[in-house]
Design an enzyme around this catalytic site. Sequence first.
Site: not given
Length: 288
Positions: A174, A202
Site C-alpha cells: 500500500h 500485510h
Amino acid sequence: MGNENRLAVGPLGISMGKVGERLDIDFVVSTGDNFYEDGLTGVHDQQFEESFTNIYTAQSLQKPWYLVLGNHDYRGNALAQLDPVMRKLDERFVCMRSFIVNAEIVEFFFIDTTPFQLKYWTHPKDSHYDWRGVAPRENYIANLLKDLDEAMKKSTAKWKIAIGHHTIRSVSDHGDTKELLQLLLPVLKVNGIDFYINGHDHCLEHISSRDSPIQYFTSGGGSKAWRGVYQPNDDKLQFFYDGQGFMSLQLNQDQADFIFYDVSGKVLYKWSSRKTNYFQPSIYVTAE
C-alpha cells in the site's frame, strides 16, 4: 500487539498466547481489518466467534482488546463492531471509531483512519462502504483532527502513542497514505507523538522519520502476507519482514521495548527507545 485479518490464524493465536504469557501483558491492540474480507454482516454474524472468540483462547489473551476499524471492516456493517452488544458476546472486545486509553505513563490515541482515504469515497470499485455516522467526510475529518489535537495537547503522559489502521509510512504494497501525511501527520508532529502503530500492509516494518522523532511501526501480518512488494520512501527503513507475524510493546517510565515475532513466535527484531528526559530519547536497535 497488533493483528490484521483474523481468519485462519490458529498458529498465530497460539504464538501470541505464549508471548502474552511470558510478558504478562495488560491488553491487546488490533490495528484493524478485524473481520476479512467484508467486516461483519451484523451483531449476530458467526464470524465474530469463528475469527475472534474461538481463535484467541489462550489465558494470557483474556484481557481487554482495543480495536480500530480498518477499510475491510467498513465494507460490512461497521456499526455492528461498534455496538455495545459485542461486549456482551465477548467482554474483551472494545472497538470504537476514535478513542483514548490512558495507562498513566502512556496514553494511546486510537484514530479512525479509513474515512481519510479519498478513494474509498470516490472510487469504491465493487465495494460498499458503511459511512453511517461518518458522512460528510470533510466535517468528520475536521472534527476528528480538532478533538485529537486538543486531547494530545492536554496529555501529561510521558509516552504518547497513536494507533490507526492505515500506514503513514510503508515500503510495502500500500505504501504511504498521502491523506494521512497531509492531514494527520502534522498533528502528530506538533504534539510530540513518539510512535505511530498501524496495520493495513500485510507485513511487519519499522521506519524512522528523518525530520521528527516519530517512529512508524506496521503490524499487519495476520495473514495474506508475502506480497513481494518493496517500494522505498524518503524516511529511514529500520526493519522490514514481508511475512506473517505480530509485535509486542513493553513500556516503563524510561524505556519502550518493541519486538517483532514471526508466526511461530520467533523473535525477528528488537528496538528500544529510552527517555532519560522528555526531549532527548536515546535509541538502540538489535536485529536477530
